[in-house]
Design a protein around this motif. Structure first.
Motif, short mmCIF file in Angstrom:
data_model
loop_
_atom_site.label_atom_id
_atom_site.label_comp_id
_atom_site.label_asym_id
_atom_site.label_seq_id
_atom_site.Cartn_x
_atom_site.Cartn_y
_atom_site.Cartn_z
N ASP A 1 -9.75 -0.40 -2.91
CA ASP A 1 -8.21 -1.00 -2.59
C ASP A 1 -8.84 -1.44 -1.05
O ASP A 1 -9.45 -0.19 -0.78
CB ASP A 1 -7.32 -0.21 -2.47
CG ASP A 1 -5.83 -0.05 -2.31
OD1 ASP A 1 -5.75 -0.70 -3.16
OD2 ASP A 1 -5.41 -0.53 -0.77
N ARG B 1 1.29 2.02 -3.58
CA ARG B 1 0.12 2.05 -4.56
C ARG B 1 -0.10 3.52 -3.74
O ARG B 1 -1.02 4.29 -4.59
CB ARG B 1 -1.20 1.49 -3.86
CG ARG B 1 -1.04 -0.65 -4.28
CD ARG B 1 -2.15 -1.02 -4.02
NE ARG B 1 -2.84 -1.06 -3.25
CZ ARG B 1 -2.71 -2.22 -1.88
NH1 ARG B 1 -1.68 -2.47 -2.26
NH2 ARG B 1 -3.12 -1.83 -1.01
N ARG B 2 -0.37 4.05 -2.71
CA ARG B 2 -0.53 4.92 -2.44
C ARG B 2 0.14 6.58 -2.61
O ARG B 2 0.12 7.67 -2.80
CB ARG B 2 -0.25 5.28 -0.49
CG ARG B 2 -0.67 6.78 -0.42
CD ARG B 2 -1.56 6.58 1.30
NE ARG B 2 0.09 6.35 2.16
CZ ARG B 2 0.10 5.48 2.77
NH1 ARG B 2 -0.44 4.79 2.89
NH2 ARG B 2 1.74 5.28 4.09
N PRO C 1 0.90 -1.03 -0.01
CA PRO C 1 -0.03 0.01 0.64
C PRO C 1 0.90 1.58 -0.77
O PRO C 1 0.34 2.27 -0.42
CB PRO C 1 -0.82 -0.02 1.10
CG PRO C 1 -0.48 -0.93 2.61
CD PRO C 1 0.76 -2.04 1.10
N ASP D 1 -13.27 8.15 3.82
CA ASP D 1 -12.50 7.81 3.55
C ASP D 1 -11.47 9.24 3.54
O ASP D 1 -9.85 9.60 3.77
CB ASP D 1 -11.68 6.88 2.91
CG ASP D 1 -12.19 5.42 3.26
OD1 ASP D 1 -12.05 4.89 4.22
OD2 ASP D 1 -13.09 4.18 2.53
N ALA E 1 -6.25 4.37 3.13
CA ALA E 1 -5.69 5.75 2.58
C ALA E 1 -5.17 5.66 1.20
O ALA E 1 -5.08 6.91 0.67
CB ALA E 1 -4.21 5.63 3.28
N VAL E 2 -5.03 4.54 0.64
CA VAL E 2 -4.88 4.87 -0.69
C VAL E 2 -6.39 4.82 -1.25
O VAL E 2 -6.48 5.55 -2.60
CB VAL E 2 -4.20 3.17 -0.53
CG1 VAL E 2 -5.09 2.83 -2.74
CG2 VAL E 2 -3.17 2.11 -1.04
N ARG E 3 -7.68 4.47 -1.23
CA ARG E 3 -8.54 4.97 -1.53
C ARG E 3 -8.68 6.59 -1.31
O ARG E 3 -9.65 6.98 -2.57
CB ARG E 3 -9.50 4.42 -0.23
CG ARG E 3 -9.65 3.17 -0.72
CD ARG E 3 -11.46 1.90 0.07
NE ARG E 3 -11.70 2.25 0.82
CZ ARG E 3 -11.57 1.98 1.94
NH1 ARG E 3 -10.87 0.53 2.26
NH2 ARG E 3 -11.61 2.40 3.50
N GLY F 1 -8.68 10.55 5.90
CA GLY F 1 -7.09 10.62 5.39
C GLY F 1 -6.79 12.39 4.84
O GLY F 1 -6.08 12.36 5.61
N ASP G 1 -6.66 -0.98 1.61
CA ASP G 1 -6.29 0.38 2.66
C ASP G 1 -7.12 2.14 2.21
O ASP G 1 -7.43 2.27 1.33
CB ASP G 1 -4.95 0.53 2.48
CG ASP G 1 -3.92 1.49 2.99
OD1 ASP G 1 -4.39 2.78 2.77
OD2 ASP G 1 -3.10 0.68 3.61
N GLU H 1 -6.57 8.41 -1.83
CA GLU H 1 -5.83 9.05 -2.86
C GLU H 1 -6.51 8.91 -4.18
O GLU H 1 -6.25 9.66 -5.02
CB GLU H 1 -4.43 8.37 -2.70
CG GLU H 1 -3.44 8.82 -1.33
CD GLU H 1 -2.95 10.16 -1.13
OE1 GLU H 1 -3.16 11.04 -2.45
OE2 GLU H 1 -2.54 10.30 -0.30
N GLU I 1 -0.84 9.55 -5.13
CA GLU I 1 -0.28 11.34 -4.54
C GLU I 1 -0.16 11.90 -6.29
O GLU I 1 -0.64 13.03 -6.31
CB GLU I 1 0.46 11.15 -2.94
CG GLU I 1 0.69 12.55 -3.15
CD GLU I 1 1.68 11.86 -2.19
OE1 GLU I 1 2.24 13.03 -1.73
OE2 GLU I 1 2.14 11.30 -1.09
#
Length: 322
Positions: A208, A183-184, A180, A249, A212-214, A253, A210, A216, A188
């Motif tokens: 996703d 991915r993040r 992740p 999310d 934080a990934v969602r 974030g 995660d 982004e 970004e």
């Protein structure tokens, strides 16, 4: 030997300020080995955990300040210990975590700054980028075994003059990386650069696992002006908790990011924005006091001393056990 001069951020510090910046540490701190060594990953909690009784050991022992980036950001030269000759970027708040640059020595670091400046790279917060051109960064992003280094390679693409179609394709692939962190980082860079080619990957990332990934992924779609950025459907809502779905999310974030930015000195703005706005930071003749605390915050960062401009004395504090 030079005494200050052209360099990243506000330029190279003078020899007097190079030492004075950390001179409120314990006596003889330059003789103690620096804890910063190459190929070591420092977590965000490392800074606070390193302090000893009476601030000895000190995270900055065995180093000299070379560059002040504004507020609590510095570039240090390691002068004692196994990392001698290497360069490290630090924030006196401890966040982001210290990063030992990949440049092998001062000359390589300085020449890279000149090369990247002339090539049109973004050199704000110089050194955070991995050395190398697009091809070198893509090799790291595609095949390095360390997820932390792959993530840094992804973010390093954002320092290039532009995101090429090849780089956008690499970010698309990285948005599906097994880790992740990668991915993040890829997403970004995609939203900051408005890389339209990454939109399909961002849509896939809305589900996703995660959060934080969602978040982004939402930012990518918003940056691209996608009207249905919040409509991810039931799958994306799993585990969303209060706030609902990926919109929640994204909000959480952003809230975490804002909290991190606010960890800097409060009276001159938040986080790195201070580097642009702080009148003291814009003058290399009056440096902010170190004022680092074990609690993860810096003390007020007025000028260290009255400068020729007649700047008033600041409300800075020495480090305390906090």
């Amino acid at each position: 030997m030079g005494d200050g001069g052209a360099g990243p951020a506000y330029g190279l510090l003078t020899l007097a300020d190079t030492y004075d910046t950390v001179s409120d540490s314990f006596a003889g701190h330059l003789l103690e080995p620096s804890p910063f060594v190459p190929d070591t990953l420092y977590a965000e909690g490392w800074w606070d955990g390193f302090w000893g009784p009476d601030d000895r050991p000190d995270p900055l022992q065995g180093t000299l300040a070379m560059v002040h980036h504004g507020c609590t950001g510095y570039t240090q030269l390691v002068v004692t210990g196994p990392g001698r000759g290497r360069i490290v970027n630090v924030d006196l708040n401890g966040v982001p975590a210290p990063y030992v640059l990949e440049d092998p020595d001062f000359l390589s670091w300085y020449e890279r700054w000149l090369d990247e400046l002339l090539a049109g790279y973004h050199v704000t917060w110089f050194g955070e980028k991995i050395p190398g051109d697009e091809a070198a960064l893509l090799r790291v992003l595609a095949g390095d075994p360390s997820p932390q280094r792959r993530a840094r390679a992804a973010r390093s693409l954002g320092f290039l003059p532009r995101i090429t179609p090849t780089a956008a394709g690499a970010l698309t692939s990285a948005a599906a990386d097994a880790d992740p962190l990668v991915r993040r980082a890829a997403l970004e860079v995609a939203w900051r650069s408005k890389a339209a080619a990454v939109e399909p990957a961002a849509r896939s990332a809305l589900t996703d696992p995660d959060a934080a990934v969602r978040a982004e992924a939402i930012s990518v779609l918003r940056a691209l002006g996608t009207a249905d950025a919040g409509g991810a459907g039931p799958a994306a809502a799993r585990g969303s908790g209060r706030g609902g779905g990926v919109a929640g999310d994204a909000g959480r974030g952003r809230q975490r990011a804002d909290e991190r930015r606010r960890s800097g000195p409060a009276h001159h703005g938040v986080g790195r924005r201070c580097a642009r706005e702080c009148p003291y930071a814009r003058s290399r003749r009056v440096l902010p006091r170190q004022g680092a605390r074990r609690g993860g915050r810096a003390a007020g960062h007025g000028p260290r001393r009255r400068g020729p401009e007649g700047a008033p004395p600041g409300g800075a504090e020495r480090r305390t056990a906090g």
